[in-house]
Write a protein that holds these residues in place. Structure first.
Motif, PDB file in Angstrom:
ATOM      1  N   VAL A 163      -2.874   2.613 -12.885  1.00 51.32           N
ATOM      2  CA  VAL A 163      -2.642   1.313 -13.500  1.00 51.32           C
ATOM      3  C   VAL A 163      -1.699   1.267 -14.556  1.00 51.32           C
ATOM      4  N   GLU A 164      -1.900   2.185 -15.535  1.00 50.97           N
ATOM      5  CA  GLU A 164      -1.375   2.324 -16.918  1.00 50.97           C
ATOM      6  C   GLU A 164       0.458   2.531 -16.395  1.00 50.97           C
ATOM      7  N   LYS A 165       0.353   3.711 -15.672  1.00 50.47           N
ATOM      8  CA  LYS A 165       1.664   4.036 -15.195  1.00 50.47           C
ATOM      9  C   LYS A 165       2.467   3.116 -14.471  1.00 50.47           C
ATOM     10  N   ILE A 166       1.965   2.296 -13.477  1.00 52.75           N
ATOM     11  CA  ILE A 166       2.726   1.134 -13.083  1.00 52.75           C
ATOM     12  C   ILE A 166       3.113   0.284 -14.096  1.00 52.75           C
ATOM     13  N   GLY A 167       2.074  -0.332 -14.906  1.00 51.61           N
ATOM     14  CA  GLY A 167       2.257  -1.027 -15.990  1.00 51.61           C
ATOM     15  C   GLY A 167       3.366  -0.764 -17.016  1.00 51.61           C
ATOM     16  N   ARG A 188       0.767  -1.157   0.113  1.00 45.29           N
ATOM     17  CA  ARG A 188      -0.166   0.187  -0.055  1.00 45.29           C
ATOM     18  C   ARG A 188       0.841   1.105  -0.043  1.00 45.29           C
ATOM     19  N   GLU A 189       1.730   1.138   0.684  1.00 45.72           N
ATOM     20  CA  GLU A 189       2.689   2.368   0.918  1.00 45.72           C
ATOM     21  C   GLU A 189       3.489   2.619  -0.458  1.00 45.72           C
ATOM     22  N   ALA A 190       3.844   1.417  -1.229  1.00 42.80           N
ATOM     23  CA  ALA A 190       4.663   1.445  -2.286  1.00 42.80           C
ATOM     24  C   ALA A 190       3.848   2.166  -3.454  1.00 42.80           C
ATOM     25  N   LEU A 191       2.338   1.828  -3.631  1.00 43.13           N
ATOM     26  CA  LEU A 191       1.727   2.141  -4.426  1.00 43.13           C
ATOM     27  C   LEU A 191       1.532   3.910  -4.306  1.00 43.13           C
ATOM     28  N   TRP A 192       1.495   4.359  -2.973  1.00 41.48           N
ATOM     29  CA  TRP A 192       1.512   5.712  -2.816  1.00 41.48           C
ATOM     30  C   TRP A 192       2.657   6.562  -3.274  1.00 41.48           C
ATOM     31  N   LEU A 193       3.678   5.742  -2.780  1.00 38.50           N
ATOM     32  CA  LEU A 193       5.130   6.270  -3.627  1.00 38.50           C
ATOM     33  C   LEU A 193       5.239   6.745  -4.990  1.00 38.50           C
ATOM     34  N   SER A 244       6.643  -0.873 -15.208  1.00 39.53           N
ATOM     35  CA  SER A 244       6.893  -2.463 -15.026  1.00 39.53           C
ATOM     36  C   SER A 244       7.289  -3.160 -16.169  1.00 39.53           C
ATOM     37  N   ASP A 245       6.879  -2.582 -17.413  1.00 37.42           N
ATOM     38  CA  ASP A 245       7.276  -3.008 -18.836  1.00 37.42           C
ATOM     39  C   ASP A 245       8.423  -2.712 -19.082  1.00 37.42           C
ATOM     40  N   ALA A 246       8.853  -1.212 -18.960  1.00 36.29           N
ATOM     41  CA  ALA A 246      10.263  -1.009 -18.890  1.00 36.29           C
ATOM     42  C   ALA A 246      11.190  -1.835 -18.082  1.00 36.29           C
ATOM     43  N   GLN A 247      10.848  -1.953 -17.110  1.00 37.84           N
ATOM     44  CA  GLN A 247      11.900  -2.564 -15.985  1.00 37.84           C
ATOM     45  C   GLN A 247      12.128  -3.912 -16.329  1.00 37.84           C
ATOM     46  N   ALA A 248      11.167  -4.619 -16.795  1.00 42.90           N
ATOM     47  CA  ALA A 248      11.567  -6.139 -17.575  1.00 42.90           C
ATOM     48  C   ALA A 248      12.466  -6.246 -18.762  1.00 42.90           C
ATOM     49  N   ALA A 249      12.396  -5.105 -19.490  1.00 39.80           N
ATOM     50  CA  ALA A 249      13.344  -4.819 -20.533  1.00 39.80           C
ATOM     51  C   ALA A 249      13.337  -6.070 -21.394  1.00 39.80           C
ATOM     52  N   GLY A 250      11.845  -6.393 -21.927  1.00 45.24           N
ATOM     53  CA  GLY A 250      11.709  -7.355 -22.796  1.00 45.24           C
ATOM     54  C   GLY A 250      11.687  -8.996 -22.474  1.00 45.24           C
ATOM     55  N   VAL A 300       8.701   2.366 -10.311  1.00 48.11           N
ATOM     56  CA  VAL A 300       8.976   1.090  -9.929  1.00 48.11           C
ATOM     57  C   VAL A 300      10.203   0.437  -9.669  1.00 48.11           C
ATOM     58  N   GLU A 301      11.093   0.779 -10.612  1.00 47.58           N
ATOM     59  CA  GLU A 301      12.434   0.153 -10.422  1.00 47.58           C
ATOM     60  C   GLU A 301      13.250   0.890  -9.443  1.00 47.58           C
ATOM     61  N   THR A 302      13.042   2.117  -9.008  1.00 47.89           N
ATOM     62  CA  THR A 302      13.847   2.531  -7.973  1.00 47.89           C
ATOM     63  C   THR A 302      13.256   2.064  -6.744  1.00 47.89           C
ATOM     64  N   LEU A 303      11.838   1.988  -6.554  1.00 44.21           N
ATOM     65  CA  LEU A 303      11.472   1.346  -5.194  1.00 44.21           C
ATOM     66  C   LEU A 303      12.021  -0.122  -5.116  1.00 44.21           C
ATOM     67  N   ASP A 304      11.741  -1.026  -6.473  1.00 47.11           N
ATOM     68  CA  ASP A 304      12.475  -2.340  -6.092  1.00 47.11           C
ATOM     69  C   ASP A 304      13.779  -2.284  -5.761  1.00 47.11           C
ATOM     70  N   ASP A 305      14.630  -1.412  -6.194  1.00 45.35           N
ATOM     71  CA  ASP A 305      16.092  -1.317  -6.048  1.00 45.35           C
ATOM     72  C   ASP A 305      16.238  -0.894  -4.339  1.00 45.35           C
ATOM     73  N   VAL A 306      15.392  -0.078  -3.772  1.00 47.66           N
ATOM     74  CA  VAL A 306      15.557   0.274  -2.327  1.00 47.66           C
ATOM     75  C   VAL A 306      15.424  -0.952  -1.609  1.00 47.66           C
ATOM     76  N   ILE A 307      14.614  -1.771  -2.116  1.00 47.12           N
ATOM     77  CA  ILE A 307      14.456  -3.226  -1.396  1.00 47.12           C
ATOM     78  C   ILE A 307      15.782  -4.102  -1.553  1.00 47.12           C
ATOM     79  N   ARG A 308      15.713  -4.203  -2.692  1.00 41.20           N
ATOM     80  CA  ARG A 308      16.540  -5.367  -2.957  1.00 41.20           C
ATOM     81  C   ARG A 308      18.065  -5.006  -2.862  1.00 41.20           C
ATOM     82  N   TYR A 309      18.601  -3.957  -2.732  1.00 42.05           N
ATOM     83  CA  TYR A 309      20.011  -3.453  -2.303  1.00 42.05           C
ATOM     84  C   TYR A 309      20.245  -3.099  -0.827  1.00 42.05           C
TER      85      TYR A 309
END
Length: 504
Positions: free
Chosen positions: A275-279, A200-205, A282-288, A213-222
């Motif tokens: 939804v479109e913004k996150i989608g 929920r907090e991630a969606l607000w950010l 996320s598409d860009a983060q997956a890089a194909g 989304v990539e920056t948020l995932d980086d904050v978690i995984r690093y």
């Protein structure tokens, strides 16, 4: 090898992401699985999940798995569950649908069959309504991928008996999983409550354009994601409190909870724009990369993490790694006691196979040096088990210790390649065991050899002693057969010695 599990037949109702993971977990534990899923692509989807699971297990462990269970697809719920000892329901998260399916399961399953629901948040008491045998229904909430992540939240309803919970934990333990019992039923249990708060907090950010989304995932995984993987939340914060521990941490950071940092009580509006913004992000983060490619990357990373945790605590393991190590020891013990036939001794013994794991790869992209020694050591252990020097033997205070090793590196092994070791006995006497290993990769490419000398020791006295007659009797026919074999090229060489052809 037969299954370690107290059950031999399971049923899976639903074969999607979670259901498919359960199917793979059961099959690889040697349990037959009957599946019902009306989706027209169910067999293809399940097959792809099983393929990923087999690949992941090949990277995760070299321990001998049981013979894979038999997979069948049923035409109805009743057909799938009729002979099952454990039924796992994994249909979509709708109370009306789950109740209807569970009623079908309850009516057709054997009276003593365990029934687990993969629900992510519905209370088991709600699911038990209207069942004839509600006492055997419980929530068995796993985490994706089920075939690799070992945790299952076990949640009983008001009608669930303690015996049902105990049996469920026994089965999960036998197939390498960790069943944690949640004391009281609440919506979403424990894991999903924590995830929902973070989500929920991630969606607000993202909505407020604080980050993508990539920056948020980086904050978690690093950062804290790495800490959580091995110590969880509270033990991590205990360390953060320094020598004063958790009480100091709570005193120092507890007041921060009153600060207006988060929006945890506000629900973000998942409108079309968000939804479109996150989608799109996320598409860009997956890089194909496809979903299947991402799954394989995820599995490789999880394997590496679990194997690293298995090596922690001086080899005793930590967290999920300790769980894997304990499961492997049981697999090895079962395999040692169930060898169906003696190996062919007229040629070098083929006792050990492995696969190059992600955790074994160095900066050059090949198997790193110390993993060669590990593979050769595993081959030596396989020989020792063959002659009766198993875990019980070692626990009784005797063992063979390796006192000298000479490894030659002839070629390179790559990620995922199958490895096979052959072992030749060069010499045996009362105290010594002289071995020569050859390591092959892929389709038979020789990549290394290892010559080893082992001494039989009394581990309590700390000195070499003669091996007992029972061990020597098992070694003798192998040694006699191998004495007729040619001495392998490379045996007896020292570091830097020229090959025979070069010396002539």
């Amino acid at each position: 090898m037969t299954s370690l599990s107290p059950i031999s037949r399971a049923a899976a109702i639903g074969g999607g992401v979670i259901g498919g993971g359960w199917i793979a977990r059961f099959l690889l534990a040697g349990i037959d699985v009957a599946v019902f899923d009306p989706h027209p692509e169910a067999q293809r989807i399940v097959a792809e999940v099983i393929a990923n699971a087999e690949r992941a297990y090949g990277l995760l462990t070299g321990a001998p798995l049981p013979q894979r269970g038999r997979l069948t697809f049923a035409a109805s719920v009743a057909e799938a569950v009729k002979d099952a000892q454990w039924v796992q329901e994994s249909v979509p998260e709708r109370l009306d649908l789950k109740r209807r399916v569970l009623a079908e399961i309850d009516a057709a399953a054997a009276p003593d069959a365990l029934i687990g629901s993969s629900t992510s948040g519905l209370k088991p008491t709600e699911l038990q309504e209207g069942l004839s045998h509600p006492e055997r229904l419980f929530v068995a909430h796993p985490y994706n991928p089920v075939y690799l992540l070992p945790l299952v939240e076990i949640v009983g309803g008001t009608a669930t008996t303690p015996a049902t919970v105990a049996r469920a934990r026994e089965v999960l333990d036998a197939i390498g999983m960790k069943g944690v019992v949640i004391a009281r039923e609440i919506e979403a249990f424990v894991g999903d409550r924590l995830l929902e708060a973070l989500w929920r907090e991630a969606l607000w950010l993202i909505k407020d354009d604080i980050c993508d989304v990539e920056t948020l995932d980086d904050v978690i995984r690093y950062s804290f994601g790495l800490r959580w993987a091995q110590m969880g939340l509270f033990q991590t914060y205990r360390i953060a409190g320094g020598e004063a521990g958790m009480r100091h941490f709570l005193a120092q950071f507890g007041p921060c909870l009153h600060w207006p940092w988060t929006k945890l009580t506000d629900v973000v509006d998942l409108d079309e724009a968000l939804v479109e913004k996150i989608g799109a992000q996320s598409d860009a983060q997956a890089a194909g990369l496809s979903i299947r490619e991402l799954e394989r990357i995820r599995d490789e990373n999880l394997v590496g993490i679990v194997q690293a945790l298995k090596a922690g605590q001086g080899g005793r393991g930590w967290g999920a790694g300790a769980l894997l190590g304990d499961f492997e020891r049981r697999l090895w013990a079962a395999a040692g006691g169930e060898r169906e036939s003696a190996p062919e001794i007229g040629a070098p013994l083929a006792l050990h196979e492995a696969r190059v794991s992600p955790a074994w790869i160095d900066y050059n992209g090949h198997m790193t040096e110390h993993r060669y020694l590990q593979v050769f050591g595993d081959a030596t252990d396989a020989l020792l088990r063959l002659i009766g020097v198993d875990l019980a033997y070692v626990e009784a205070g005797r063992s063979y210790y390796t006192v000298e090793t000479h490894i030659r590196h002839l070629d390179e092994a790559r990620l995922g390649e199958a490895l096979k070791v052959t072992t030749q006995l060069l010499a045996v006497d009362g105290k010594r065991l002289h071995l020569f290993h050859r390591l092959f990769a892929g389709e038979g490419r020789e990549i290394a050899t290892a010559e080893q000398m082992l001494l039989h020791v009394d581990t309590k006295a700390g000195r070499a002693v003669p091996a007992p007659e029972a061990v020597l009797a098992k070694l003798s026919p192998i040694a006699q057969a191998h004495a007729r074999l040619a001495v392998p090229e490379g045996a007896g060489r020292s570091v830097g010695a020229k090959k025979l052809a070069e010396a002539v």
